[in-house]
Design a protein around this motif. Structure first.
Motif, PDB file in Angstrom:
ATOM      1  N   LEU A  22       0.481  -9.922 -15.294  1.00  0.00           N
ATOM      2  CA  LEU A  22       1.242  -9.905 -14.054  1.00  0.00           C
ATOM      3  C   LEU A  22       2.445  -8.966 -14.147  1.00  0.00           C
ATOM      4  CD1 LEU A  22       1.202 -13.638 -12.941  1.00  0.00           C
ATOM      5  CD2 LEU A  22       0.178 -11.693 -11.772  1.00  0.00           C
ATOM      6  N   VAL A  23       3.113  -8.965 -15.293  1.00  0.00           N
ATOM      7  CA  VAL A  23       4.265  -8.085 -15.486  1.00  0.00           C
ATOM      8  C   VAL A  23       3.830  -6.620 -15.393  1.00  0.00           C
ATOM      9  CG1 VAL A  23       5.911  -7.271 -17.230  1.00  0.00           C
ATOM     10  CG2 VAL A  23       5.666  -9.718 -16.786  1.00  0.00           C
ATOM     11  N   LEU A  24       2.678  -6.304 -15.945  1.00  0.00           N
ATOM     12  CA  LEU A  24       2.166  -4.935 -15.877  1.00  0.00           C
ATOM     13  C   LEU A  24       1.641  -4.590 -14.482  1.00  0.00           C
ATOM     14  CD1 LEU A  24       0.295  -4.763 -19.295  1.00  0.00           C
ATOM     15  CD2 LEU A  24       2.467  -3.669 -18.695  1.00  0.00           C
ATOM     16  N   TRP A  25       1.014  -5.558 -13.824  1.00  0.00           N
ATOM     17  CA  TRP A  25       0.409  -5.325 -12.517  1.00  0.00           C
ATOM     18  C   TRP A  25       1.461  -5.139 -11.423  1.00  0.00           C
ATOM     19  CZ3 TRP A  25      -3.125  -3.387  -9.813  1.00  0.00           C
ATOM     20  CH2 TRP A  25      -3.367  -3.766  -8.509  1.00  0.00           C
ATOM     21  N   PHE A  26       2.576  -5.843 -11.516  1.00  0.00           N
ATOM     22  CA  PHE A  26       3.590  -5.830 -10.459  1.00  0.00           C
ATOM     23  C   PHE A  26       4.027  -4.420 -10.061  1.00  0.00           C
ATOM     24  CE2 PHE A  26       7.820  -6.210  -8.671  1.00  0.00           C
ATOM     25  CZ  PHE A  26       7.640  -7.215  -7.735  1.00  0.00           C
ATOM     26  N   PRO A  27       4.461  -3.560 -11.000  1.00  0.00           N
ATOM     27  CA  PRO A  27       4.889  -2.221 -10.564  1.00  0.00           C
ATOM     28  C   PRO A  27       3.745  -1.359 -10.036  1.00  0.00           C
ATOM     29  CG  PRO A  27       5.010  -2.404 -12.955  1.00  0.00           C
ATOM     30  CD  PRO A  27       4.682  -3.765 -12.424  1.00  0.00           C
ATOM     31  N   ILE A  28       2.550  -1.530 -10.574  1.00  0.00           N
ATOM     32  CA  ILE A  28       1.398  -0.771 -10.068  1.00  0.00           C
ATOM     33  C   ILE A  28       1.170  -1.116  -8.598  1.00  0.00           C
ATOM     34  CG2 ILE A  28      -1.102  -0.417 -10.273  1.00  0.00           C
ATOM     35  CD1 ILE A  28       0.428   0.744 -12.625  1.00  0.00           C
ATOM     36  N   GLN A  29       1.163  -2.399  -8.323  1.00  0.00           N
ATOM     37  CA  GLN A  29       0.907  -2.850  -6.952  1.00  0.00           C
ATOM     38  C   GLN A  29       2.012  -2.428  -5.992  1.00  0.00           C
ATOM     39  OE1 GLN A  29      -0.712  -6.834  -5.258  1.00  0.00           O
ATOM     40  NE2 GLN A  29       1.382  -7.193  -5.901  1.00  0.00           N
ATOM     41  N   HIS A  30       3.259  -2.613  -6.371  1.00  0.00           N
ATOM     42  CA  HIS A  30       4.369  -2.412  -5.436  1.00  0.00           C
ATOM     43  C   HIS A  30       4.873  -0.974  -5.363  1.00  0.00           C
ATOM     44  CE1 HIS A  30       4.769  -6.562  -4.257  1.00  0.00           C
ATOM     45  NE2 HIS A  30       4.536  -6.880  -5.515  1.00  0.00           N
ATOM     46  N   VAL A  31       4.506  -0.147  -6.317  1.00  0.00           N
ATOM     47  CA  VAL A  31       4.930   1.254  -6.257  1.00  0.00           C
ATOM     48  C   VAL A  31       3.767   2.148  -5.847  1.00  0.00           C
ATOM     49  CG1 VAL A  31       5.842   3.205  -7.565  1.00  0.00           C
ATOM     50  CG2 VAL A  31       6.762   0.910  -7.949  1.00  0.00           C
ATOM     51  N   PHE A  32       2.661   2.070  -6.594  1.00  0.00           N
ATOM     52  CA  PHE A  32       1.563   3.003  -6.372  1.00  0.00           C
ATOM     53  C   PHE A  32       0.681   2.625  -5.190  1.00  0.00           C
ATOM     54  CE2 PHE A  32       2.554   3.553 -10.896  1.00  0.00           C
ATOM     55  CZ  PHE A  32       2.943   4.881 -10.848  1.00  0.00           C
ATOM     56  N   PHE A  33       0.301   1.358  -5.065  1.00  0.00           N
ATOM     57  CA  PHE A  33      -0.595   0.968  -3.985  1.00  0.00           C
ATOM     58  C   PHE A  33       0.046   1.183  -2.617  1.00  0.00           C
ATOM     59  CE2 PHE A  33      -4.562  -1.537  -4.932  1.00  0.00           C
ATOM     60  CZ  PHE A  33      -4.777  -0.919  -6.136  1.00  0.00           C
ATOM     61  N   LYS A  34       1.354   1.103  -2.531  1.00  0.00           N
ATOM     62  CA  LYS A  34       2.042   1.305  -1.259  1.00  0.00           C
ATOM     63  C   LYS A  34       2.119   2.774  -0.865  1.00  0.00           C
ATOM     64  CE  LYS A  34       5.094  -2.633  -0.869  1.00  0.00           C
ATOM     65  NZ  LYS A  34       6.479  -3.062  -0.744  1.00  0.00           N
ATOM     66  N   SER A  35       2.048   3.638  -1.839  1.00  0.00           N
ATOM     67  CA  SER A  35       2.277   5.057  -1.601  1.00  0.00           C
ATOM     68  C   SER A  35       1.048   5.760  -1.031  1.00  0.00           C
ATOM     69  CB  SER A  35       2.669   5.735  -2.915  1.00  0.00           C
ATOM     70  OG  SER A  35       2.748   7.122  -2.733  1.00  0.00           O
ATOM     71  N   PRO A  39      -4.140   8.242  -4.314  1.00  0.00           N
ATOM     72  CA  PRO A  39      -5.405   8.401  -3.573  1.00  0.00           C
ATOM     73  C   PRO A  39      -6.237   7.113  -3.495  1.00  0.00           C
ATOM     74  CG  PRO A  39      -5.178  10.098  -5.279  1.00  0.00           C
ATOM     75  CD  PRO A  39      -4.073   9.116  -5.482  1.00  0.00           C
ATOM     76  N   SER A  40      -6.893   6.951  -2.365  1.00  0.00           N
ATOM     77  CA  SER A  40      -7.733   5.763  -2.145  1.00  0.00           C
ATOM     78  C   SER A  40      -8.806   5.605  -3.210  1.00  0.00           C
ATOM     79  CB  SER A  40      -8.396   5.826  -0.768  1.00  0.00           C
ATOM     80  OG  SER A  40      -7.431   5.748   0.237  1.00  0.00           O
ATOM     81  N   ARG A  41      -9.325   6.704  -3.722  1.00  0.00           N
ATOM     82  CA  ARG A  41     -10.409   6.627  -4.712  1.00  0.00           C
ATOM     83  C   ARG A  41      -9.920   6.072  -6.055  1.00  0.00           C
ATOM     84  NH1 ARG A  41      -8.941  11.866  -4.485  1.00  0.00           N
ATOM     85  NH2 ARG A  41      -8.445  12.888  -6.465  1.00  0.00           N
ATOM     86  N   LEU A  42      -8.583   6.127  -6.302  1.00  0.00           N
ATOM     87  CA  LEU A  42      -8.047   5.605  -7.559  1.00  0.00           C
ATOM     88  C   LEU A  42      -7.689   4.123  -7.491  1.00  0.00           C
ATOM     89  CD1 LEU A  42      -5.752   8.505  -8.779  1.00  0.00           C
ATOM     90  CD2 LEU A  42      -8.079   7.951  -9.494  1.00  0.00           C
ATOM     91  N   ARG A  43      -7.530   3.600  -6.296  1.00  0.00           N
ATOM     92  CA  ARG A  43      -7.144   2.189  -6.162  1.00  0.00           C
ATOM     93  C   ARG A  43      -8.203   1.239  -6.735  1.00  0.00           C
ATOM     94  NH1 ARG A  43      -4.988   4.335  -1.112  1.00  0.00           N
ATOM     95  NH2 ARG A  43      -2.752   4.486  -1.416  1.00  0.00           N
ATOM     96  N   PRO A  44      -9.501   1.438  -6.465  1.00  0.00           N
ATOM     97  CA  PRO A  44     -10.495   0.560  -7.098  1.00  0.00           C
ATOM     98  C   PRO A  44     -10.465   0.653  -8.628  1.00  0.00           C
ATOM     99  CG  PRO A  44     -11.494   1.701  -5.254  1.00  0.00           C
ATOM    100  CD  PRO A  44     -10.137   2.318  -5.471  1.00  0.00           C
ATOM    101  N   LYS A  45     -10.248   1.833  -9.152  1.00  0.00           N
ATOM    102  CA  LYS A  45     -10.181   2.003 -10.610  1.00  0.00           C
ATOM    103  C   LYS A  45      -9.003   1.229 -11.192  1.00  0.00           C
ATOM    104  CE  LYS A  45     -12.461   6.525 -10.834  1.00  0.00           C
ATOM    105  NZ  LYS A  45     -13.158   6.451  -9.602  1.00  0.00           N
TER     106      LYS A  45
END
Length: 102
Positions: A22-35, A39-45
């Motif tokens: 969760l600690v690792l996932w939090f910044p990925i979700q709140h920084v990258f997924f919002k931006s 790219p959409s193709r990288l979100r599933p990866k």
């Protein structure tokens, strides 16, 4: 499956490895997924790296939030629209050829 939400105690019983994910996932979700720059193709990866099970040709738009990626399974040829939130304390499974929108 039926659940009694009256006795739900979310967040209890997490193991140390789950807390670390969760600690690792939090910044990925709140920084990258919002931006829109991510790219959409990288979100599933990215979701797969954190334990989600995804079929082929899954499109995930920006702003999608997934509380616990390891509890998410998405089938083939699915589209997840902008600003969709999965608050998935338990397993969530989406079949094939599904569009989930806000």
């Amino acid at each position: 499956m039926q659940r009694n939400l009256n006795v739900f105690a979310g967040g209890t019983g997490f193991t140390l490895p789950a807390k670390m994910r969760l600690v690792l996932w939090f910044p990925i979700q709140h920084v990258f997924f919002k931006s829109f720059l991510f790219p959409s193709r990288l979100r599933p990866k990215a979701l797969s790296v954190f334990g989600a099970t995804l079929g082929s040709r899954v499109l995930i738009r920006r702003g999608v939030r997934v509380q616990f990626p390891w509890n998410l399974t998405i089938g083939n040829d699915c589209w997840i629209g902008e600003e969709v939130w999965f608050i998935n304390h338990e397993k969530v499974t989406i079949g094939n050829d599904v569009c989930v929108s806000q």
